[in-house]
Design an enzyme around this catalytic site. Structure first.
Site, short mmCIF file in Angstrom:
data_model
loop_
_atom_site.label_atom_id
_atom_site.label_comp_id
_atom_site.label_asym_id
_atom_site.label_seq_id
_atom_site.Cartn_x
_atom_site.Cartn_y
_atom_site.Cartn_z
N HIS A 8 0.85 -1.18 0.00
CA HIS A 8 0.00 0.00 0.00
C HIS A 8 0.89 1.24 0.00
CE1 HIS A 8 -3.86 -1.97 1.82
NE2 HIS A 8 -3.31 -2.73 0.87
N GLU A 59 1.05 3.83 1.90
CA GLU A 59 1.61 4.19 3.20
C GLU A 59 2.82 3.33 3.54
OE1 GLU A 59 -2.97 4.39 3.72
OE2 GLU A 59 -1.54 3.30 2.49
N CYS A 91 -6.02 1.91 5.96
CA CYS A 91 -6.68 0.69 6.45
C CYS A 91 -6.02 0.27 7.77
CB CYS A 91 -6.55 -0.42 5.40
SG CYS A 91 -4.86 -1.05 5.20
N CYS A 151 -2.26 -0.54 7.51
CA CYS A 151 -1.41 0.65 7.39
C CYS A 151 -1.34 1.43 8.69
CB CYS A 151 -1.89 1.52 6.24
SG CYS A 151 -1.58 0.72 4.63
#
Length: 149
Positions: free
Chosen positions: A46, A48, A76, A79
């Site tokens: 992701h 992040e 999410c 993360c």
């Protein structure tokens, strides 16, 4: 946040969900990332996490105290966990994520006082730009899936 939005565009150009992130320390970007789980065949890739990895390499330390993470979409749970482990002081996100957002939309992990690290969270920064990019991406994806032109 503008730099994170630019990175979201790079994700979109690569066929990934358009989310971008940057880590900032003392006014300078020290980490950049955008979504790439499809191309990397990595469910943890992701934006992040990629930005945190880049910043940690830059700093030579996985602890990123006194840093701010800017991301175009509400993180999410995975993360947020990575943000906590990196000891990010401040999180700034754009669009809320009503399906997987872990900073208030579905669950609010940063508000969970039983956890050992707390990050200051600010949401809805340039949210419309990030949200519009996501809506456009998924509309185009649906159009391709149905064969509609």
């Amino acid at each position: 946040m503008r730099s994170a939005l630019d990175l979201a565009g790079q994700a979109q150009d690569a066929g990934e969900v358009p989310v971008g992130a940057v880590v900032v320390k003392n006014g300078a970007i020290i980490g950049r990332g955008y979504n790439c789980p499809i191309s990397a065949a990595d469910p943890t890739a992701h934006a992040e996490v990629m930005a945190l990895r880049d910043a940690a390499q830059h700093m030579g330390n996985y602890r990123l105290a006194d840093c701010t993470l800017y991301v175009t979409l509400e993180p999410c749970a995975m993360c947020v966990g990575a943000i906590f482990h990196a000891r990010i002081a401040r999180l700034v996100y754009g669009a809320a994520d009503p399906k997987t957002g872990a900073c208030g939309s579905v669950i609010d992990l940063p508000a969970e006082m039983r956890l050992n690290h707390h990050t200051q969270v600010t949401g809805s920064i340039l949210a419309e730009e990030g949200s519009n990019r996501l809506k456009q991406f998924f509309a185009e994806r649906r159009k391709r899936a149905t064969g509609a032109e």
